[in-house]
Write a protein that holds these residues in place. Structure first.
Motif, PDB file in Angstrom:
ATOM      1  N   THR A 240     -15.081  13.427  21.934  1.00  0.00           N
ATOM      2  CA  THR A 240     -13.961  12.490  21.855  1.00  0.00           C
ATOM      3  C   THR A 240     -14.507  11.062  21.897  1.00  0.00           C
ATOM      4  OG1 THR A 240     -13.689  12.366  24.256  1.00  0.00           O
ATOM      5  CG2 THR A 240     -12.513  14.130  23.087  1.00  0.00           C
ATOM      6  N   ARG A 241     -13.617  10.098  21.758  1.00  0.00           N
ATOM      7  CA  ARG A 241     -14.031   8.712  21.957  1.00  0.00           C
ATOM      8  C   ARG A 241     -14.387   8.494  23.425  1.00  0.00           C
ATOM      9  NH1 ARG A 241      -9.716   5.240  18.228  1.00  0.00           N
ATOM     10  NH2 ARG A 241     -10.231   6.272  16.260  1.00  0.00           N
ATOM     11  N   GLU A 242     -15.225   7.520  23.648  1.00  0.00           N
ATOM     12  CA  GLU A 242     -15.730   7.237  24.991  1.00  0.00           C
ATOM     13  C   GLU A 242     -14.594   7.082  26.003  1.00  0.00           C
ATOM     14  OE1 GLU A 242     -18.817   6.772  27.665  1.00  0.00           O
ATOM     15  OE2 GLU A 242     -19.006   7.123  25.507  1.00  0.00           O
ATOM     16  N   GLY A 243     -14.622   7.938  27.028  1.00  0.00           N
ATOM     17  CA  GLY A 243     -13.660   7.846  28.109  1.00  0.00           C
ATOM     18  C   GLY A 243     -12.286   8.423  27.812  1.00  0.00           C
ATOM     19  N   LEU A 244     -12.097   9.044  26.628  1.00  0.00           N
ATOM     20  CA  LEU A 244     -10.762   9.539  26.266  1.00  0.00           C
ATOM     21  C   LEU A 244     -10.699  11.066  26.151  1.00  0.00           C
ATOM     22  CD1 LEU A 244      -9.591   6.927  23.588  1.00  0.00           C
ATOM     23  CD2 LEU A 244      -8.959   7.094  26.004  1.00  0.00           C
ATOM     24  N   ALA A 245     -11.636  11.747  26.800  1.00  0.00           N
ATOM     25  CA  ALA A 245     -11.618  13.215  26.760  1.00  0.00           C
ATOM     26  C   ALA A 245     -10.316  13.760  27.338  1.00  0.00           C
ATOM     27  CB  ALA A 245     -12.816  13.776  27.521  1.00  0.00           C
ATOM     28  N   TRP A 246      -9.846  13.126  28.418  1.00  0.00           N
ATOM     29  CA  TRP A 246      -8.607  13.593  29.056  1.00  0.00           C
ATOM     30  C   TRP A 246      -7.416  13.476  28.102  1.00  0.00           C
ATOM     31  CZ3 TRP A 246      -4.430  10.349  29.440  1.00  0.00           C
ATOM     32  CH2 TRP A 246      -4.668   8.988  29.203  1.00  0.00           C
ATOM     33  N   LEU A 247      -7.404  12.409  27.294  1.00  0.00           N
ATOM     34  CA  LEU A 247      -6.297  12.217  26.363  1.00  0.00           C
ATOM     35  C   LEU A 247      -6.353  13.246  25.236  1.00  0.00           C
ATOM     36  CD1 LEU A 247      -3.859  10.445  25.623  1.00  0.00           C
ATOM     37  CD2 LEU A 247      -5.413   8.998  24.294  1.00  0.00           C
ATOM     38  N   ALA A 248      -7.560  13.578  24.791  1.00  0.00           N
ATOM     39  CA  ALA A 248      -7.708  14.592  23.739  1.00  0.00           C
ATOM     40  C   ALA A 248      -7.247  15.958  24.237  1.00  0.00           C
ATOM     41  CB  ALA A 248      -9.161  14.658  23.276  1.00  0.00           C
ATOM     42  N   VAL A 249      -7.643  16.321  25.457  1.00  0.00           N
ATOM     43  CA  VAL A 249      -7.223  17.601  26.033  1.00  0.00           C
ATOM     44  C   VAL A 249      -5.711  17.644  26.178  1.00  0.00           C
ATOM     45  CG1 VAL A 249      -7.328  19.073  28.075  1.00  0.00           C
ATOM     46  CG2 VAL A 249      -9.409  17.991  27.210  1.00  0.00           C
ATOM     47  N   ALA A 250      -5.135  16.563  26.693  1.00  0.00           N
ATOM     48  CA  ALA A 250      -3.681  16.507  26.868  1.00  0.00           C
ATOM     49  C   ALA A 250      -2.969  16.583  25.526  1.00  0.00           C
ATOM     50  CB  ALA A 250      -3.291  15.229  27.599  1.00  0.00           C
ATOM     51  N   GLY A 251      -3.471  15.852  24.532  1.00  0.00           N
ATOM     52  CA  GLY A 251      -2.855  15.884  23.208  1.00  0.00           C
ATOM     53  C   GLY A 251      -2.932  17.247  22.568  1.00  0.00           C
ATOM     54  N   PHE A 252      -4.073  17.927  22.715  1.00  0.00           N
ATOM     55  CA  PHE A 252      -4.237  19.270  22.174  1.00  0.00           C
ATOM     56  C   PHE A 252      -3.234  20.232  22.799  1.00  0.00           C
ATOM     57  CE2 PHE A 252      -6.137  23.507  22.263  1.00  0.00           C
ATOM     58  CZ  PHE A 252      -6.525  23.689  20.942  1.00  0.00           C
ATOM     59  N   VAL A 253      -3.147  20.205  24.130  1.00  0.00           N
ATOM     60  CA  VAL A 253      -2.230  21.110  24.839  1.00  0.00           C
ATOM     61  C   VAL A 253      -0.784  20.822  24.452  1.00  0.00           C
ATOM     62  CG1 VAL A 253      -1.338  21.748  27.112  1.00  0.00           C
ATOM     63  CG2 VAL A 253      -3.800  21.477  26.768  1.00  0.00           C
ATOM     64  N   VAL A 254      -0.422  19.544  24.388  1.00  0.00           N
ATOM     65  CA  VAL A 254       0.958  19.161  24.055  1.00  0.00           C
ATOM     66  C   VAL A 254       1.310  19.581  22.632  1.00  0.00           C
ATOM     67  CG1 VAL A 254       2.451  17.175  23.609  1.00  0.00           C
ATOM     68  CG2 VAL A 254       1.113  17.279  25.712  1.00  0.00           C
ATOM     69  N   ALA A 255       0.411  19.338  21.674  1.00  0.00           N
ATOM     70  CA  ALA A 255       0.690  19.680  20.277  1.00  0.00           C
ATOM     71  C   ALA A 255       0.834  21.181  20.094  1.00  0.00           C
ATOM     72  CB  ALA A 255      -0.418  19.138  19.367  1.00  0.00           C
ATOM     73  N   VAL A 256      -0.070  21.961  20.712  1.00  0.00           N
ATOM     74  CA  VAL A 256      -0.006  23.425  20.586  1.00  0.00           C
ATOM     75  C   VAL A 256       1.236  23.969  21.279  1.00  0.00           C
ATOM     76  CG1 VAL A 256      -1.146  25.588  21.202  1.00  0.00           C
ATOM     77  CG2 VAL A 256      -2.489  23.689  20.293  1.00  0.00           C
ATOM     78  N   ALA A 257       1.580  23.418  22.450  1.00  0.00           N
ATOM     79  CA  ALA A 257       2.788  23.869  23.153  1.00  0.00           C
ATOM     80  C   ALA A 257       4.034  23.592  22.320  1.00  0.00           C
ATOM     81  CB  ALA A 257       2.889  23.170  24.509  1.00  0.00           C
ATOM     82  N   GLY A 258       4.090  22.423  21.691  1.00  0.00           N
ATOM     83  CA  GLY A 258       5.227  22.120  20.827  1.00  0.00           C
ATOM     84  C   GLY A 258       5.309  23.066  19.648  1.00  0.00           C
ATOM     85  N   ALA A 259       4.150  23.396  19.059  1.00  0.00           N
ATOM     86  CA  ALA A 259       4.137  24.336  17.938  1.00  0.00           C
ATOM     87  C   ALA A 259       4.627  25.716  18.366  1.00  0.00           C
ATOM     88  CB  ALA A 259       2.728  24.430  17.356  1.00  0.00           C
ATOM     89  N   LEU A 260       4.232  26.149  19.558  1.00  0.00           N
ATOM     90  CA  LEU A 260       4.691  27.446  20.067  1.00  0.00           C
ATOM     91  C   LEU A 260       6.204  27.459  20.229  1.00  0.00           C
ATOM     92  CD1 LEU A 260       1.941  28.243  22.728  1.00  0.00           C
ATOM     93  CD2 LEU A 260       2.262  29.338  20.504  1.00  0.00           C
ATOM     94  N   GLY A 261       6.773  26.307  20.572  1.00  0.00           N
ATOM     95  CA  GLY A 261       8.220  26.215  20.701  1.00  0.00           C
ATOM     96  C   GLY A 261       8.947  26.361  19.382  1.00  0.00           C
ATOM     97  N   LEU A 262       8.219  26.209  18.279  1.00  0.00           N
ATOM     98  CA  LEU A 262       8.803  26.333  16.933  1.00  0.00           C
ATOM     99  C   LEU A 262       8.320  27.590  16.227  1.00  0.00           C
ATOM    100  CD1 LEU A 262       8.291  22.596  15.954  1.00  0.00           C
ATOM    101  CD2 LEU A 262      10.485  23.687  16.456  1.00  0.00           C
ATOM    102  N   ALA A 263       7.838  28.569  16.986  1.00  0.00           N
ATOM    103  CA  ALA A 263       7.183  29.738  16.392  1.00  0.00           C
ATOM    104  C   ALA A 263       8.110  30.552  15.494  1.00  0.00           C
ATOM    105  CB  ALA A 263       6.621  30.639  17.487  1.00  0.00           C
ATOM    106  N   ARG A 264       9.416  30.484  15.716  1.00  0.00           N
ATOM    107  CA  ARG A 264      10.315  31.283  14.868  1.00  0.00           C
ATOM    108  C   ARG A 264      10.299  30.818  13.416  1.00  0.00           C
ATOM    109  NH1 ARG A 264      15.767  29.613  13.683  1.00  0.00           N
ATOM    110  NH2 ARG A 264      16.288  27.544  14.504  1.00  0.00           N
ATOM    111  N   PHE A 265       9.803  29.622  13.157  1.00  0.00           N
ATOM    112  CA  PHE A 265       9.731  29.122  11.794  1.00  0.00           C
ATOM    113  C   PHE A 265       8.450  29.567  11.089  1.00  0.00           C
ATOM    114  CE2 PHE A 265      12.733  26.298  13.828  1.00  0.00           C
ATOM    115  CZ  PHE A 265      13.743  26.251  12.889  1.00  0.00           C
ATOM    116  N   GLY A 266       7.714  30.510  11.704  1.00  0.00           N
ATOM    117  CA  GLY A 266       6.537  31.057  11.045  1.00  0.00           C
ATOM    118  C   GLY A 266       6.888  31.790   9.766  1.00  0.00           C
ATOM    119  N   GLU A 267       8.105  32.260   9.639  1.00  0.00           N
ATOM    120  CA  GLU A 267       8.579  32.884   8.398  1.00  0.00           C
ATOM    121  C   GLU A 267      10.039  32.515   8.251  1.00  0.00           C
ATOM    122  OE1 GLU A 267       9.036  33.989   5.173  1.00  0.00           O
ATOM    123  OE2 GLU A 267       7.069  34.705   5.761  1.00  0.00           O
ATOM    124  N   VAL A 268      10.303  31.400   7.567  1.00  0.00           N
ATOM    125  CA  VAL A 268      11.669  30.874   7.511  1.00  0.00           C
ATOM    126  C   VAL A 268      12.595  31.739   6.693  1.00  0.00           C
ATOM    127  CG1 VAL A 268      11.029  28.474   7.893  1.00  0.00           C
ATOM    128  CG2 VAL A 268      11.028  29.389   5.571  1.00  0.00           C
TER     129      VAL A 268
END
Length: 282
Positions: A240-268
């Motif tokens: 990650t960028r210097e000193g922003l590892a925590w933000l990358a981890v948080a962003g990854f978890v948040v983005a994946v969690a949001g995608a899981l919340g939309l999982a029913r659209f895997g086959e619209v």
């Protein structure tokens, strides 16, 4: 990162266009082959295929420029694109929670965009290409024996297998560093890419036909994000960028969690299952 988001937009929009075309082609008789032939006469289906191809090119460009964890999270966000486009073209009803999930995905990707560094410069250990090829073979075998899996766990297991196959593609693109034909055909990563992609589509198709769309898509999202991200960080030097590892981890978890919340659209185009959560939410 722009290429990764472009791939997500292409894949998410293509899913809806192909679903619209499949619905329009469903009126005639015949089996799956006849349905496919009718769908291929629909401009929306052809446009969806073209977007899939363009999205794959964007994906390759992104994987050669930014860390795998950022690309994987961006590709998972294609579910948010699918949900928004389906709300317009298919008149799918999104609940307040699902609109919130779309916003969560966007927030997570913004965090990743701020924190992501450039792709790692490490080539990885020699055994990694063979390991990816081995994972691709396992995913292929899983797809072939899908009918023997327990009915209750079939969809999530196959979805997870499909995600691992797509993850193999992500890692293999990074492991192919020489496009000279002689080097390309002697590189196990080339065969891992081809076999992993084909096996992933086989497993995902089986999962969507044999069980819950939501469970299958959730398994796929987890498989195509977590494993490749770990490989990228541990063996390929993604940082990650210097000193922003925590933000990358948080962003990854948040983005994946949001995608899981939309999982029913895997086959619209899945019919009743796709509509049930929205109706229940009021």
């Amino acid at each position: 990162m722009v290429c990764a988001l472009g791939a997500a937009v292409c894949f998410g929009t293509a899913t809806v266009l192909q679903a619209v075309a499949a619905r329009a082609a469903a009126g005639g008789g015949g089996g799956e082959a006849a349905l496919l032939l009718r769908a291929l006469r629909q401009w929306r289906y052809l446009a969806g295929l073209a977007l899939d191809g363009l999205g794959f090119l964007f994906q390759i460009a992104a994987l050669r420029s930014v860390p795998i964890y950022a690309v994987g999270a961006a590709l998972a966000s294609s579910l948010a694109v699918t949900a928004v486009v389906a709300a317009r073209l298919l008149r799918a009803r999104l609940s307040r929670v699902e609109w919130g999930a779309v916003a969560v995905v966007c927030a997570g990707l913004a965090m990743l965009g701020l924190a992501s560094g450039t792709e790692g410069e490490e080539a990885g250990p020699d055994w990694l290409s063979y390991a990816m090829l081995g994972v691709a073979v396992v995913v292929l075998l899983l797809g072939l024996v899908a009918g023997r899996l327990p009915k209750r766990g079939r969809a999530p297991v196959l979805g997870l297998g499909a995600g691992c196959g797509f993850g193999v593609v992500e890692v293999a693109v990074r492991l192919i560093d020489d496009l000279d034909p002689a080097a390309l055909f002697s590189n196990p990563a080339t065969y891992a890419l081809l076999l992993g992609g084909g096996a992933a589509f086989l497993s995902l198709t089986s999962a969507l036909q044999r069980g819950s769309v939501t469970a299958a898509t959730a398994g796929m999202v987890l498989g195509e994000t977590i494993g490749p991200a770990v490989v990228g960080v541990v063996w390929l030097g993604d940082r990650t960028r210097e000193g922003l590892a925590w933000l990358a981890v948080a962003g990854f978890v948040v983005a994946v969690a949001g995608a899981l919340g939309l999982a029913r659209f895997g086959e619209v185009g899945s019919g009743e299952e796709a509509e049930e959560p929205a109706v229940a939410s009021g």
